[in-house]
Enzyme design. Structure first.
Site, PDB file in Angstrom:
ATOM      1  N   ALA A  54       0.800  -1.230   0.000  1.00 58.63           N
ATOM      2  CA  ALA A  54       0.000   0.000   0.000  1.00 58.63           C
ATOM      3  C   ALA A  54       0.840   1.292   0.000  1.00 58.63           C
ATOM      4  O   ALA A  54       0.657   2.144  -0.875  1.00 58.63           O
ATOM      5  CB  ALA A  54      -0.967  -0.042   1.185  1.00 58.63           C
ATOM      6  N   ASP A 241      -3.999  -2.253   4.069  1.00 61.72           N
ATOM      7  CA  ASP A 241      -4.192  -1.430   2.867  1.00 61.72           C
ATOM      8  C   ASP A 241      -5.210  -0.321   3.079  1.00 61.72           C
ATOM      9  O   ASP A 241      -5.283   0.620   2.295  1.00 61.72           O
ATOM     10  CB  ASP A 241      -4.613  -2.317   1.696  1.00 61.72           C
ATOM     11  CG  ASP A 241      -3.462  -3.202   1.289  1.00 61.72           C
ATOM     12  OD1 ASP A 241      -3.188  -4.181   2.019  1.00 61.72           O
ATOM     13  OD2 ASP A 241      -2.804  -2.896   0.282  1.00 61.72           O
ATOM     14  N   LYS A 252      -4.349  -8.195   3.192  1.00 58.84           N
ATOM     15  CA  LYS A 252      -4.266  -9.333   2.268  1.00 58.84           C
ATOM     16  C   LYS A 252      -5.204 -10.455   2.685  1.00 58.84           C
ATOM     17  O   LYS A 252      -5.319 -10.774   3.872  1.00 58.84           O
ATOM     18  CB  LYS A 252      -2.806  -9.812   2.230  1.00 58.84           C
ATOM     19  CG  LYS A 252      -2.488 -10.948   1.291  1.00 58.84           C
ATOM     20  CD  LYS A 252      -2.962 -10.732  -0.121  1.00 58.84           C
ATOM     21  CE  LYS A 252      -2.467  -9.455  -0.740  1.00 58.84           C
ATOM     22  NZ  LYS A 252      -3.184  -9.112  -2.005  1.00 58.84           N
TER      23      LYS A 252
HETATM   24  O1  MRU Z   1      -1.487  -7.195  -2.944  1.00 56.42           O
HETATM   25  P1  MRU Z   1      -0.308  -6.617  -2.224  1.00 56.42           P
HETATM   26  O2  MRU Z   1       0.891  -7.494  -2.264  1.00 56.42           O
HETATM   27  O3  MRU Z   1      -0.010  -5.196  -2.639  1.00 56.42           O
HETATM   28  O4  MRU Z   1      -0.815  -6.570  -0.722  1.00 56.42           O
HETATM   29  C1  MRU Z   1       0.020  -6.070   0.277  1.00 56.42           C
HETATM   30  C2  MRU Z   1      -0.567  -6.201   1.613  1.00 56.42           C
HETATM   31  O5  MRU Z   1      -1.655  -6.683   1.817  1.00 56.42           O
HETATM   32  C3  MRU Z   1       0.222  -5.611   2.734  1.00 56.42           C
HETATM   33  O6  MRU Z   1       0.002  -6.308   3.906  1.00 56.42           O
HETATM   34  C4  MRU Z   1      -0.256  -4.161   2.903  1.00 56.42           C
HETATM   35  O7  MRU Z   1      -0.138  -3.456   1.705  1.00 56.42           O
HETATM   36  C5  MRU Z   1       0.471  -3.482   3.963  1.00 56.42           C
HETATM   37  S1  MRU Z   1       1.981  -2.824   3.327  1.00 56.42           S
HETATM   38  C6  MRU Z   1       2.984  -2.160   4.432  1.00 56.42           C
END
Ligand code: MRU
Length: 359
Positions: A54, A241, A252
């Site tokens: 994110a 996110d 996620k």
């Molecule tokens: O689909 P992604 O790999 O972009 O998902 C990332 C996540 O879910 C992370 O846990 C989230 O972005 C937190 S990042 C510090």
């Protein structure tokens, strides 16, 4: 963060007309960097997941817009580019947050100054993200230190997906406290959820922790609950996110199940985030848009063959379909605390507003 002794951020400017990123689709097998020269290339890097996480896609969106402004700095062009980039991924609010901030910084300024201003603002967004991650690290370290003092033995911390330096500009959110705790000599071990279907845990978090010398073990996603039942998880820390005004947390896919298991077993469940991840406009998690991704991510799997080449294999019976929601929402009642750059608060409207009264 260091790779083979060289310090990297996950995004860096190249002069004033390009920026660099690490191609995360090639990790952990190959370390490849990419040069992004246009907003369209930035959008492609986000949708193809060459760059992800994110906070990082916020910075990529900002630099992508800055590249577009060099070609056309009109109000109309800025508006169109903001919309194009904002649509690349729907769930992480950091992307929209960064683009709206860029737009706000540019629209009232003289046109001939916008290109330079945009580059400066993008750099500021990236630098601020690093500072927020460092502060999250310190605030999370206090929690880990306290837990270590109470347990008086090696700590086992479970994390899901990748919320490390690869998902931010540097340091990470969920992993920042873990790196600081490790560096401070706290004896710890990390359970890394593999994080199907894209395996960000197995391919990115394990790569990061290994590069930093942090002891870790990759778990099939379904194994975490078992280890919690057997007293082998002292704490869970994940990233997010989007956090809504009531403290609900989108992260996620699979995060919710870990939070349920943690609650059932009395394991503290923390979420680490910079304030750019808070969506003050949404009252609760039911209104967070959840990205639906390609079924290929479920039906196929990339991997390295014994000869060193990287390939993709099919893992399902031909003809079967798949569903692939990218994220789920963990209700605030399952969250022990939100670790932010300003401190740790309860996952409640009062907790969040206590730390961010200006909102
Ligand atoms: O689909 P992604 O790999 O972009 O998902 C990332 C996540 O879910 C992370 O846990 C989230 O972005 C937190 S990042 C510090």
């Amino acid at each position: 963060m260091k790779i083979n002794g060289t310090h990297y951020r996950s995004i860096w400017p190249i002069g004033q007309d390009a920026f660099g990123i690490i191609d995360q689709t090639r990790l952990p097998h190959e370390f490849v960097t990419l040069t992004i020269r246009t907003a369209e290339q930035a959008a492609h890097a986000i949708t193809s997941m060459q760059t992800r996480g994110a906070p990082l896609i916020g910075a990529v969106g900002a630099y992508g817009l800055a590249l577009a402004v060099r070609g056309d700095a009109s109000d109309d062009a800025i508006q169109k580019m903001v919309e194009m980039l904002a649509h690349t991924r729907p769930t992480a609010i950091n992307l929209k947050w960064a683009l709206w901030r860029m737009r706000g910084a540019l629209l009232n300024q003289p046109r001939d100054k916008r290109a330079a201003l945009a580059w400066k603002e993008a750099a500021l967004i990236a630098d601020e993200d690093v500072a927020m991650s460092q502060a999250i690290g310190k605030n999370g370290l206090a929690i880990i230190r306290d837990l270590a003092a109470r347990k008086k033995r090696k700590l086992n911390i479970l994390t899901h997906c990748n919320a490390g330096w690869l998902a931010t500009v540097d340091y990470g959110t969920a992993l920042a406290p873990i790196y600081l705790a490790h560096d401070a000599g706290i004896d710890l071990h990390v359970w890394v959820d593999e994080t199907r279907p894209r395996n960000q845990g197995a391919s990115l978090t394990a790569f990061e922790l290994g590069s930093h010398g942090v002891a870790h073990t990759i778990l099939a996603d379904n194994a975490g609950g078992h280890y919690m039942q057997h007293g082998q998880v002292d704490m869970v820390i994940v990233g997010t996110d989007r956090v809504t005004a009531n403290g609900d947390v989108a992260n996620k896919i699979g995060t919710y199940l870990k939070a349920l298991a943690a609650k059932d077993n009395g394991v503290p469940f923390y979420v680490a985030l910079p304030s750019s991840t808070i969506d003050w406009t949404i009252a609760d998690g039911a209104d967070i848009p959840i990205e639906e991704r390609s079924q290929d991510e479920v039906l196929k799997m990339p991997g390295r063959l014994p000869d060193g080449s990287v390939t993709v294999v099919e893992i399902a019976a031909p003809g079967s379909g798949a569903a692939n929601p990218g994220f789920d929402v963990t209700p605030a009642r399952l969250v022990t605390g939100l670790i932010t750059e300003r401190g740790t608060c309860a996952a409640t409207p009062e907790g969040l507003r206590g730390l961010f009264p200006e909102e």
